[in-house]
Design a protein around this motif. Structure first.
Motif, PDB file in Angstrom:
ATOM      1  N   PRO A   1       0.822  -1.196   0.000  1.00  0.00           N
ATOM      2  CA  PRO A   1       0.000   0.000   0.000  1.00  0.00           C
ATOM      3  C   PRO A   1       0.860   1.251   0.000  1.00  0.00           C
ATOM      4  CG  PRO A   1      -0.033  -1.087   2.147  1.00  0.00           C
ATOM      5  CD  PRO A   1       0.627  -2.010   1.210  1.00  0.00           C
ATOM      6  N   THR A   2       0.450   2.235  -0.804  1.00  0.00           N
ATOM      7  CA  THR A   2       1.230   3.464  -0.925  1.00  0.00           C
ATOM      8  C   THR A   2       0.652   4.605  -0.108  1.00  0.00           C
ATOM      9  OG1 THR A   2      -0.057   4.026  -2.899  1.00  0.00           O
ATOM     10  CG2 THR A   2       2.009   2.837  -3.225  1.00  0.00           C
ATOM     11  N   SER A   3      -0.558   4.458   0.426  1.00  0.00           N
ATOM     12  CA  SER A   3      -1.161   5.509   1.255  1.00  0.00           C
ATOM     13  C   SER A   3      -1.690   4.895   2.535  1.00  0.00           C
ATOM     14  CB  SER A   3      -2.291   6.211   0.501  1.00  0.00           C
ATOM     15  OG  SER A   3      -3.428   5.364   0.399  1.00  0.00           O
ATOM     16  N   SER A   4      -1.895   5.765   3.543  1.00  0.00           N
ATOM     17  CA  SER A   4      -2.336   5.265   4.842  1.00  0.00           C
ATOM     18  C   SER A   4      -3.745   4.706   4.809  1.00  0.00           C
ATOM     19  CB  SER A   4      -2.248   6.383   5.878  1.00  0.00           C
ATOM     20  OG  SER A   4      -3.117   7.451   5.520  1.00  0.00           O
ATOM     21  N   SER A   5      -4.537   5.096   3.800  1.00  0.00           N
ATOM     22  CA  SER A   5      -5.911   4.598   3.720  1.00  0.00           C
ATOM     23  C   SER A   5      -6.047   3.366   2.834  1.00  0.00           C
ATOM     24  CB  SER A   5      -6.841   5.706   3.207  1.00  0.00           C
ATOM     25  OG  SER A   5      -6.420   6.137   1.915  1.00  0.00           O
ATOM     26  N   ALA A   6      -4.954   2.927   2.215  1.00  0.00           N
ATOM     27  CA  ALA A   6      -5.006   1.745   1.350  1.00  0.00           C
ATOM     28  C   ALA A   6      -5.239   0.492   2.198  1.00  0.00           C
ATOM     29  CB  ALA A   6      -3.699   1.622   0.579  1.00  0.00           C
ATOM     30  N   PRO A   7      -5.970  -0.478   1.688  1.00  0.00           N
ATOM     31  CA  PRO A   7      -6.246  -1.698   2.464  1.00  0.00           C
ATOM     32  C   PRO A   7      -5.002  -2.541   2.687  1.00  0.00           C
ATOM     33  CG  PRO A   7      -7.055  -1.931   0.218  1.00  0.00           C
ATOM     34  CD  PRO A   7      -6.639  -0.505   0.371  1.00  0.00           C
ATOM     35  N   VAL A   8      -4.958  -3.163   3.822  1.00  0.00           N
ATOM     36  CA  VAL A   8      -3.882  -4.080   4.183  1.00  0.00           C
ATOM     37  C   VAL A   8      -4.517  -5.412   4.547  1.00  0.00           C
ATOM     38  CG1 VAL A   8      -2.062  -4.592   5.864  1.00  0.00           C
ATOM     39  CG2 VAL A   8      -2.374  -2.260   5.041  1.00  0.00           C
ATOM     40  N   LEU A   9      -4.005  -6.486   3.977  1.00  0.00           N
ATOM     41  CA  LEU A   9      -4.504  -7.823   4.291  1.00  0.00           C
ATOM     42  C   LEU A   9      -3.547  -8.492   5.273  1.00  0.00           C
ATOM     43  CD1 LEU A   9      -5.574  -9.064   0.727  1.00  0.00           C
ATOM     44  CD2 LEU A   9      -6.983  -7.996   2.490  1.00  0.00           C
ATOM     45  N   LEU A  10      -4.125  -9.054   6.334  1.00  0.00           N
ATOM     46  CA  LEU A  10      -3.330  -9.722   7.361  1.00  0.00           C
ATOM     47  C   LEU A  10      -3.801 -11.157   7.527  1.00  0.00           C
ATOM     48  CD1 LEU A  10      -3.440  -6.907  10.075  1.00  0.00           C
ATOM     49  CD2 LEU A  10      -1.500  -7.442   8.589  1.00  0.00           C
TER      50      LEU A  10
ATOM     51  N   VAL B   1      -3.296   0.925   6.836  1.00  0.00           N
ATOM     52  CA  VAL B   1      -2.049   1.339   7.497  1.00  0.00           C
ATOM     53  C   VAL B   1      -2.363   2.383   8.563  1.00  0.00           C
ATOM     54  CG1 VAL B   1       0.147   2.543   7.160  1.00  0.00           C
ATOM     55  CG2 VAL B   1      -0.587   0.812   5.513  1.00  0.00           C
ATOM     56  N   GLU B   2      -3.307   3.257   8.291  1.00  0.00           N
ATOM     57  CA  GLU B   2      -3.677   4.298   9.262  1.00  0.00           C
ATOM     58  C   GLU B   2      -4.154   3.678  10.574  1.00  0.00           C
ATOM     59  OE1 GLU B   2      -6.326   8.391   9.370  1.00  0.00           O
ATOM     60  OE2 GLU B   2      -6.885   6.782   7.989  1.00  0.00           O
ATOM     61  N   THR B   3      -5.017   2.657  10.481  1.00  0.00           N
ATOM     62  CA  THR B   3      -5.512   1.987  11.679  1.00  0.00           C
ATOM     63  C   THR B   3      -4.366   1.355  12.462  1.00  0.00           C
ATOM     64  OG1 THR B   3      -7.692   1.544  10.731  1.00  0.00           O
ATOM     65  CG2 THR B   3      -6.981   0.101  12.526  1.00  0.00           C
ATOM     66  N   LEU B   4      -3.425   0.757  11.763  1.00  0.00           N
ATOM     67  CA  LEU B   4      -2.334   0.026  12.410  1.00  0.00           C
ATOM     68  C   LEU B   4      -1.270   0.935  13.006  1.00  0.00           C
ATOM     69  CD1 LEU B   4      -1.891  -2.793   9.731  1.00  0.00           C
ATOM     70  CD2 LEU B   4      -2.853  -3.075  12.025  1.00  0.00           C
ATOM     71  N   THR B   5      -1.260   2.207  12.639  1.00  0.00           N
ATOM     72  CA  THR B   5      -0.155   3.075  13.061  1.00  0.00           C
ATOM     73  C   THR B   5      -0.549   4.287  13.899  1.00  0.00           C
ATOM     74  OG1 THR B   5      -0.289   4.308  10.970  1.00  0.00           O
ATOM     75  CG2 THR B   5       1.228   2.423  11.051  1.00  0.00           C
TER      76      THR B   5
ATOM     77  N   MET C   1       6.017  -2.078  11.952  1.00  0.00           N
ATOM     78  CA  MET C   1       5.956  -2.987  10.800  1.00  0.00           C
ATOM     79  C   MET C   1       5.423  -2.277   9.560  1.00  0.00           C
ATOM     80  SD  MET C   1       4.477  -6.488  12.543  1.00  0.00           S
ATOM     81  CE  MET C   1       4.109  -7.258  10.959  1.00  0.00           C
ATOM     82  N   PHE C   2       4.417  -1.412   9.759  1.00  0.00           N
ATOM     83  CA  PHE C   2       3.751  -0.789   8.620  1.00  0.00           C
ATOM     84  C   PHE C   2       4.090   0.694   8.478  1.00  0.00           C
ATOM     85  CE2 PHE C   2       1.349  -4.590   9.569  1.00  0.00           C
ATOM     86  CZ  PHE C   2       1.143  -5.125   8.298  1.00  0.00           C
ATOM     87  N   SER C   3       5.234   1.062   9.029  1.00  0.00           N
ATOM     88  CA  SER C   3       5.679   2.458   8.926  1.00  0.00           C
ATOM     89  C   SER C   3       6.252   2.785   7.561  1.00  0.00           C
ATOM     90  CB  SER C   3       6.730   2.741  10.000  1.00  0.00           C
ATOM     91  OG  SER C   3       7.895   1.947   9.759  1.00  0.00           O
ATOM     92  N   GLY C   4       6.525   1.776   6.762  1.00  0.00           N
ATOM     93  CA  GLY C   4       7.154   1.982   5.460  1.00  0.00           C
ATOM     94  C   GLY C   4       8.657   1.844   5.508  1.00  0.00           C
ATOM     95  N   ARG C   5       9.193   1.683   6.736  1.00  0.00           N
ATOM     96  CA  ARG C   5      10.646   1.570   6.880  1.00  0.00           C
ATOM     97  C   ARG C   5      11.134   0.137   6.690  1.00  0.00           C
ATOM     98  NH1 ARG C   5       9.226   4.502  11.485  1.00  0.00           N
ATOM     99  NH2 ARG C   5       9.775   2.728  12.838  1.00  0.00           N
ATOM    100  N   HIS C   6      10.186  -0.816   6.681  1.00  0.00           N
ATOM    101  CA  HIS C   6      10.579  -2.222   6.605  1.00  0.00           C
ATOM    102  C   HIS C   6       9.916  -2.896   5.403  1.00  0.00           C
ATOM    103  CE1 HIS C   6      12.173  -1.813  10.687  1.00  0.00           C
ATOM    104  NE2 HIS C   6      11.020  -1.225  11.018  1.00  0.00           N
ATOM    105  N   THR C   7      10.618  -3.845   4.845  1.00  0.00           N
ATOM    106  CA  THR C   7      10.065  -4.679   3.779  1.00  0.00           C
ATOM    107  C   THR C   7       9.452  -5.919   4.414  1.00  0.00           C
ATOM    108  OG1 THR C   7      11.747  -3.921   2.218  1.00  0.00           O
ATOM    109  CG2 THR C   7      10.560  -5.951   1.670  1.00  0.00           C
ATOM    110  N   LEU C   8       8.165  -6.091   4.205  1.00  0.00           N
ATOM    111  CA  LEU C   8       7.455  -7.199   4.852  1.00  0.00           C
ATOM    112  C   LEU C   8       7.250  -8.347   3.874  1.00  0.00           C
ATOM    113  CD1 LEU C   8       4.683  -5.112   6.657  1.00  0.00           C
ATOM    114  CD2 LEU C   8       6.782  -6.026   7.665  1.00  0.00           C
ATOM    115  N   PRO C   9       7.498  -9.586   4.325  1.00  0.00           N
ATOM    116  CA  PRO C   9       7.205 -10.727   3.451  1.00  0.00           C
ATOM    117  C   PRO C   9       5.701 -10.872   3.263  1.00  0.00           C
ATOM    118  CG  PRO C   9       7.803 -11.470   5.657  1.00  0.00           C
ATOM    119  CD  PRO C   9       8.026  -9.988   5.630  1.00  0.00           C
TER     120      PRO C   9
END
Length: 304
Positions: free
Chosen positions: A7-16, A27-31, A42-50
């Protein structure tokens, strides 16, 4: 098929994928609510997540059952009322994800529940002992539920109209104490001295009076349904119109007791002594009288 992009924006959906359970959030909810948490990092954008090669879901190896409460906390800052065990399990998840706010919230809830559980009684055992020592022995209308008052000398104390549910009076001296119209469901009076006590109209449902001395006590109109009165001494007691449905009176001594109009359907009176007892108009349907002594008992009009 190519994996979905991050996701490129804080409002984009994230699947967990939390331990096999699927969740969708942003991402907004998680951060936002807990910016110092592991999830925010994890979802700050500083890390690459598998991510899953087809769904793009991020997998976390935790029990997914309580993660819905984690998300509700991050969205709204609250969670529904839970059982103590569920609170404890959710606390472990809060600690794992480093959600300090949720950790504090749960601990406050648990502390509040503990305080509520211990706030039933208006006095403590120490308070009661001080009252006895100061001869202030009237507890009329007070809430003493759940207290341990075992082995105390409470003779002639007035508990009338009090709430003493689940209170422990085992082995206490309650000679001539007054329990008029008390709420005493599931209380313990095992081996207590209740000689000449007044229980008129009392609610003693499922109370335990095993091997207690209840001689000459007044239990008229009392509710004793499901009571345990094994080997209880009830000689010359007054049980007129008392409800003893389903009570266990095996081995009890009811010699000379007045049970006129009492209800005893389904009661256990095996081996009980009912000699010279007054049993006129007593309901004895399905009552077990195996081995009971009925010599001289007045059974005129009894329902059997």
């Amino acid at each position: 098929m190519e994996a979905p992009e991050s996701p490129t924006s804080s409002s984009a959906p994230v699947l967990l994928n939390i331990g096999g359970r699927k969740y969708a959030t942003t991402v907004e909810t998680l951060t936002q609510r807990e910016p110092d948490s592991m999830l925010a990092a994890m979802f700050s954008g500083r890390h690459t997540l598998p991510r899953h090669p087809t769904t793009g879901a991020v997998f976390v190896d935790r029990d997914g059952k309580h993660f819905r409460h984690v998300l509700n906390w991050l969205r709204d800052g609250s969670i529904p009322a839970l059982s103590d065990s569920d609170y404890q399990q959710l606390l472990k998840e809060a600690e794992y994800y480093q959600l300090l706010g949720l950790d504090d919230y749960i601990n406050e809830k648990l502390a509040s529940k503990k305080a509520d559980d211990s706030a039933d009684a208006e006095l403590t055992r120490k308070d009661v002992i001080k009252c006895i020592q100061a001869q202030k022995i009237r507890f009329r209308g007070l809430n003493l539920s759940g207290l341990d008052l075992s082995k105390l000398d409470l003779s002639e104390v007035d508990f009338s109209y009090a709430c003493i549910e689940r209170t422990n009076f085992s082995c206490a001296n309650l000679h001539k104490a007054k329990f008029k119209l008390v709420e005493a469901a599931r209380s313990l009076f095992e081996q207590a001295n209740l000689h000449e006590c007044e229980f008129t109209g009392a609610n003693l449902q499922e109370a335990v009076l095993d091997r207690a001395n209840v001689q000459s006590a007044n239990l008229q109109d009392a509710c004793l349904t499901g009571c345990s009165c094994i080997e209880t001494d009830l000689r010359s007691s007054h049980l007129q119109s008392a409800n003893l449905t389903g009570s266990d009176l095996s081995g009890a001594n009811l010699e000379g007791a007045n049970l006129k109009g009492a209800k005893l359907p389904g009661a256990n009176l095996q081996g009980a002594n009912l000699q010279r007892a007054y049993l006129r108009e007593v309901d004895l349907r399905e009552t077990d009288l195996t081995g009971a002594k009925l010599g001289g008992a007045n059974l005129l009009g009894a329902i059997r």
